[in-house]
Design a protein around this motif. Structure first.
Motif, PDB file in Angstrom:
ATOM      1  N   THR A  66       0.831  -1.192   0.000  1.00  0.00           N
ATOM      2  CA  THR A  66       0.000   0.000   0.000  1.00  0.00           C
ATOM      3  C   THR A  66       0.871   1.249   0.000  1.00  0.00           C
ATOM      4  OG1 THR A  66      -0.121  -0.057   2.405  1.00  0.00           O
ATOM      5  CG2 THR A  66      -1.956  -1.032   1.223  1.00  0.00           C
ATOM      6  N   SER A  68       0.524   5.561   0.769  1.00  0.00           N
ATOM      7  CA  SER A  68      -0.336   6.551   1.403  1.00  0.00           C
ATOM      8  C   SER A  68       0.290   7.929   1.325  1.00  0.00           C
ATOM      9  CB  SER A  68      -0.553   6.157   2.863  1.00  0.00           C
ATOM     10  OG  SER A  68      -1.303   7.148   3.513  1.00  0.00           O
ATOM     11  N   GLU A  77       5.206  10.787   0.461  1.00  0.00           N
ATOM     12  CA  GLU A  77       4.491   9.543   0.176  1.00  0.00           C
ATOM     13  C   GLU A  77       5.145   8.416   0.968  1.00  0.00           C
ATOM     14  OE1 GLU A  77       1.952   8.982  -2.289  1.00  0.00           O
ATOM     15  OE2 GLU A  77       1.842  11.151  -2.616  1.00  0.00           O
ATOM     16  N   ASN A 118      -0.787  -1.419   6.339  1.00  0.00           N
ATOM     17  CA  ASN A 118      -1.203  -0.213   7.066  1.00  0.00           C
ATOM     18  C   ASN A 118      -0.614  -0.167   8.466  1.00  0.00           C
ATOM     19  OD1 ASN A 118      -2.645   0.209   4.829  1.00  0.00           O
ATOM     20  ND2 ASN A 118      -4.670  -0.003   5.769  1.00  0.00           N
ATOM     21  N   MET A 138      -1.681  10.540   8.069  1.00  0.00           N
ATOM     22  CA  MET A 138      -1.653   9.569   6.979  1.00  0.00           C
ATOM     23  C   MET A 138      -3.034   9.496   6.342  1.00  0.00           C
ATOM     24  SD  MET A 138      -0.470   5.713   7.753  1.00  0.00           S
ATOM     25  CE  MET A 138      -1.358   4.379   7.005  1.00  0.00           C
ATOM     26  N   GLU A 139      -3.092   9.635   5.034  1.00  0.00           N
ATOM     27  CA  GLU A 139      -4.376   9.460   4.339  1.00  0.00           C
ATOM     28  C   GLU A 139      -4.650   7.968   4.172  1.00  0.00           C
ATOM     29  OE1 GLU A 139      -4.825  11.639   0.739  1.00  0.00           O
ATOM     30  OE2 GLU A 139      -4.491  13.567   1.726  1.00  0.00           O
ATOM     31  N   PRO A 140      -5.921   7.607   3.921  1.00  0.00           N
ATOM     32  CA  PRO A 140      -6.203   6.174   3.746  1.00  0.00           C
ATOM     33  C   PRO A 140      -5.333   5.588   2.639  1.00  0.00           C
ATOM     34  CG  PRO A 140      -8.237   7.438   3.803  1.00  0.00           C
ATOM     35  CD  PRO A 140      -7.121   8.428   3.794  1.00  0.00           C
ATOM     36  N   PRO A 141      -4.661   4.483   2.911  1.00  0.00           N
ATOM     37  CA  PRO A 141      -3.726   3.921   1.939  1.00  0.00           C
ATOM     38  C   PRO A 141      -4.437   3.302   0.730  1.00  0.00           C
ATOM     39  CG  PRO A 141      -3.334   3.073   4.142  1.00  0.00           C
ATOM     40  CD  PRO A 141      -4.670   3.722   4.160  1.00  0.00           C
TER      41      PRO A 141
ATOM     42  N   ARG B 100      -7.197   5.196  -4.602  1.00  0.00           N
ATOM     43  CA  ARG B 100      -6.286   6.249  -4.190  1.00  0.00           C
ATOM     44  C   ARG B 100      -7.158   7.420  -3.770  1.00  0.00           C
ATOM     45  NH1 ARG B 100      -2.158   7.537  -2.533  1.00  0.00           N
ATOM     46  NH2 ARG B 100      -0.376   8.559  -3.516  1.00  0.00           N
ATOM     47  N   SER B 101      -6.944   7.894  -2.530  1.00  0.00           N
ATOM     48  CA  SER B 101      -7.847   8.913  -1.997  1.00  0.00           C
ATOM     49  C   SER B 101      -7.683  10.229  -2.773  1.00  0.00           C
ATOM     50  CB  SER B 101      -7.564   9.142  -0.524  1.00  0.00           C
ATOM     51  OG  SER B 101      -6.241   9.587  -0.360  1.00  0.00           O
TER      52      SER B 101
END
Lengths: 202, 172
Positions: A66, A68, A77, A118, A138-141, B100-101
């Motif tokens: 993943t 993120s 990133e 994650n 952290m944004e959702p992966p 991907r967000s």
């Protein structure tokens, strides 16, 4: 133009690795009920030009993991990747079966990797945060499974626009029966690790 | 088969008359190949991003769509005014990351930008294997116009582009 990775800096990065993985392995052991131990993490790479050769035997061998987007005081990133063989070991441990290939990769397999990646990613970022005092969100992966070089180059371009340096830490996990490897990558937006070393005073 | 001349990330390669050009593991990157039927020459760039944001473009024009297309014309030694005789092949531009967000859509933007640049020069795209969600590798045989595209977990696509590229078959 790679930041000189002197001994002190290597130690600092290794320490981030140790803290991050310590947390991750505990979380993973709790999740699975399997006792994992880990080898001392290895600080691997510092330059994006050699990234494609990282974590793959051949550029077309498969990796899963993943990526993120990370916001906050040191944006960039973050990614956690497993070579296919290591992912198979994980699947065997966690769901007692393995996909025969990429076409066989259903939602269950994906969610296993998602979950584990994650945890790893989160713990590494937390370790960075803990050592530096940086606030990181952290944004959702997002999940990917494909040829190693295709995945790595996609992470690269998403992070990059002139990107030059990254932090990469390889680690090996063990259970009494199995061994597998994973790779933590962090590509800071600033293009180098100076901000990290600055705040650590080294 | 002859050794493949591979274009790594941001690199360009070319061949005249014979040889094999290709890219390995295109994710959001796009393998952009231009073919000149008059000189039987092919030039290939491994494009990573739609447009240049830094000085880098001077050193590695193949890296950005906006600099790669003119650089390919220079490699082929074809002025922009005569570019309409060229044929284009585009491979790649996938989005490998699911959900991907913050959708950066680099692959999609690469493909869009290249289409725009090529149509401005009136260069026809004769073969395209782009977008979607998988990584790709491909090889192009310059002598015959044969192309082979591979993606993980899918059957390889093979096509003879000699007619579309205007390659004349020699009498046996």
């Amino acid at each position: 133009m790679t930041t000189a990775l002197n001994e002190l800096r290597t130690d600092a990065l290794r320490e981030i690795g140790n803290i991050g993985l310590g947390g991750a392995v505990t979380a993973l052991s709790d999740l699975t009920g399997v006792l994992f131990t880990l080898e001392a993490p290895q600080v691997m790479q510092m330059d994006t030009s050699t990234l494609p050769s990282l974590c793959c035997v051949s550029p077309e061998s498969l990796v899963v993991g993943t990526v993120s987007r990370v916001n906050g005081e040191w944006p960039g990133e973050g990614a956690f990747l497993f070579p296919w063989q290591s992912a198979c070991v994980l699947w065997q441990i966690l769901v007692q079966m393995q996909p025969s290939g990429l076409e066989d990769l259903n939602e269950l397999y994906q969610s296993v990797i998602n979950e584990v990646s994650n945890i790893m990613l989160g713990n590494y970022l937390q370790a960075i945060s803990q050592m530096t005092g940086f606030t990181l969100y952290m944004e959702p992966p997002a999940f990917a499974a494909d040829m190693a070089i295709a995945v790595l180059s996609s992470i690269l371009v998403e992070a990059l626009y002139g990107q030059r340096e990254l932090l990469a830490i390889e680690t090996a996990f063990r259970t009494p029966e199995h061994e597998f490897r994973g790779y933590f990558l962090y590509l800071p937006e600033t293009g180098n690790l100076e901000k990290l070393f600055d705040v650590l005073g080294i | 088969m002859a050794a493949v001349k591979l274009a790594g990330m941001g690199e360009m390669v070319w061949a005249r008359g014979a040889g094999v050009l290709g890219c390995i593991g295109l994710g959001s990157c796009v393998g952009t190949l231009l073919f000149d039927p008059r000189t039987h020459t092919a030039a290939l760039a491994h494009v990573m991003l739609p447009e240049a944001h830094d000085q880098d473009a001077f050193a590695t024009p193949g890296k950005y769509a906006t600099t790669a297309v003119p650089a390919l014309l220079r490699l082929l030694d074809v002025p922009a005014a005569l570019a309409s005789r060229l044929k284009a092949i585009l491979i790649g531009g996938g989005e490998l990351f699911h959900n991907r967000s913050q959708a950066l859509r680099i692959g999609e933007r690469n493909v869009e930008t290249l289409h725009k640049l090529l149509s401005e020069l009136r260069i026809g795209v004769v073969f395209e294997h782009t977008r979607g969600s998988s990584g790709r590798s491909f090889e192009f045989v310059v002598a015959t116009g044969q192309i082979r595209v591979r993606a993980v977990g899918a059957t390889a696509v093979e096509q003879d582009l000699s007619a579309a590229l205007g390659i004349l078959r020699r009498a046996a």
